[in-house]
Write a protein that holds these residues in place. Structure first.
Motif: not given
Ligand code: UTP
Length: 473
Positions: A106-112, A120-124, A246-247, A396-406
């Motif tokens: 898994v690539v988890a180096g992004g800043q989210g 870290p996004k993985g801890d969301f 985030d998927n 189902a990528p969780a890029k944002n909190r709400t809305g599309v791809d959230s």
């Protein structure tokens, strides 16, 4: 240090970056040592190229002269021959997983930044009933796969210098989610310097260069440099199953995908879905000079994006969802050949110190971050296949909190998939008038990794009433 300083001074001045040493006289020996080390770590043979070709040049990527849509294995085999190939691929994929030849990565180096989560996004926390984090869902999936196939399934996790220590702590404090610590390999990706619009590398402090993670494409170097590839070799791993942190719906070990990739002797393969709309913000799978290539949504001109076949389907209908199988030997080959991927520029707000040494926190974008994308390695592969998948099953990528791809839409999709699996097993799921479920359902990986598992366990599922919160484990 004097001698090193002189050679470094000549180096930075020779590349128009003399300002990096502007505060030299104010630094103590630790600061000086640190700064020299960072400068020495930069690839100055490339800095001029980055500055002129990516930083100062804002024109979008040059479109290849001739390209068409890439071929793809469809969701269902279209005929008997293909059905037999799918069956054989599934069998081979299972055999490879059982033999410990498939690792996951898994690539988890992004800043989210878009998710706006402090950590870290993985801890969301994301799962609908138990609020499990992304890392926990992946870990439980890996545990379930290991149990099913009686196999060791090592997990490689790429972080960046910005979240490495925190990610390690998250794993430690969660006791590696019950996995064997020795089977989880956490390593860091590299960084690239941040630039001002005029091509000068920014300073984060008087003794520190401003840097950002070098993009998910950096994984192909980091896997090698960080020792992951050597570890895989020791374990006999041949295939790397790659996904983004985030998927939440990803099918980490898919025997069909692994098997088709192996039968076709591909080096790097991808999963695709049919785009929801012509301009959906995902990369387009194309064929350029016979090579599978992803053309970013922003680079595909409107007339191509909108082009349709006689049956109404889009000509460029396949979108990339950042799920790949990558051969370990491909990563080794690239690194031994000294490859490099093209860079992409992003205009960002980058805090830095100004010429007087004062911290400047920009309100507007003020500089360029550079990164490479993993899909740019596809044309470097001797062979590359694509397998179609369904969005509702796997993306189902969780890029944002709400809305599309959230995070919100991902949670809804997790419930929707669980409901669909149960219904296909004959279990009634209460629904509202608009068709959405009138209950919360979460299926743990220990209960089912896919639709067929639910069918086998349907008898164990209690009757679901409106408003229920059902957790199946
Ligand atoms: P995104 O492009 O969504 O970026 O990354 P992000 O950093 O997570 O989020 P934003 O753009 O700041 O909101 C896609 C995947 O690639 C990984 C991310 O962790 C995510 O899994 N990634 C991205 C890296 O591992 N390293 C990077 O340098 C960039």
């Amino acid at each position: 240090m004097e001698k090193t300083f002189e050679s470094i001074r000549r180096l930075v001045e020779g590349h128009n970056q003399g300002h990096l040493l502007a505060f030299w006289e104010q630094l103590d020996s630790v600061g000086r040592q640190g700064l020299l080390g960072q400068i020495a770590g930069l690839d100055f043979s490339q800095v001029d190229d980055w500055a002129s070709n990516y930083v100062k040049n804002s024109s979008s990527a040059i479109l290849p002269g001739d390209f068409g849509p890439a071929p793809c294995y469809s969701l269902e085999p279209p005929d008997g021959d293909m059905a037999r190939k799918y069956t054989e691929a599934r069998r081979l994929g299972e055999e490879l997983i059982s033999a410990g030849k498939v690792a996951c990565f898994v690539v988890a180096g992004g800043q989210g930044t878009r998710l706006g989560f402090d950590g870290p996004k993985g801890d969301f926390p994301i799962s609908p009933v138990k609020n499990k984090t992304l890392f926990r869902i992946f870990a439980e999936t890996i545990a379930a796969v290991s149990k099913r196939y009686q196999a060791h399934c090592p997990w490689y996790v790429m972080t960046s210098p910005l979240n490495h220590a925190e990610t390690q702590e998250v794993f430690r404090s969660n006791n590696y989610y019950g996995l064997d610590e020795g089977d989880v390999f956490i390593f860091q990706q590299g960084t690239l310097p941040n630039f001002s619009f005029d091509g000068k590398i920014l300073l984060a402090d008087k003794d520190a260069i401003s840097c950002s993670p070098d993009g998910h494409g950096g994984s192909l170097k980091a896997l090698y440099k960080g020792g992951a590839v050597a570890d895989m070799k020791k374990r006999g791993v041949e295939f790397i199953s790659y996904w983004q942190v985030d998927n939440s719906l990803v099918n980490i070990f898919d025997p069909l995908f692994v098997g088709l990739h192996a039968i076709d002797e591909a080096e790097m393969s991808s999963k695709a879905l049919i785009k929801a709309e012509p301009r959906e913000k995902i990369g387009n799978f194309c064929l350029v000079d016979g090579k599978v290539t992803v053309i970013e949504y922003s680079d595909l001109p409107e007339e191509f994006a909108e082009k349709r076949n006689p049956d109404g389907s889009l000509v460029f209908e396949l979108g990339s969802i950042a799920i790949h199988i990558i051969n370990r030997s491909f990563v080794e080959r690239l690194n031994s050949e000294g490859f490099s991927l093209p860079l992409h520029r992003a205009v960002k707000k980058i805090p830095h110190i100004d010429a007087e040494g004062r911290l400047f926190e920009p309100a507007e974008p003020n500089g360029i971050k550079l990164e490479s994308f993993v899909f740019d390695a596809l044309p470097l592969a001797s062979k590359s296949i694509i397998l179609e998948t369904k969005r509702s099953e796997e993306f189902a990528p969780a890029k944002n909190r709400t809305g599309v791809d959230s995070a919100e839409s991902a949670r809804e999709m997790m419930i929707a998939r669980a409901a669909a699996w149960l219904e296909s097993a004959g279990v009634a799921v209460p629904r509202k008038q608009d068709g959405s479920t009138d209950c919360l359902i979460e299926i743990a990986p220990s209960f089912a990794l896919g639709r067929d598992d639910v069918k086998a366990k349907a008898g164990r599922v209690p009757k679901i009433k409106r408003g229920d919160e059902l957790y199946l484990a």
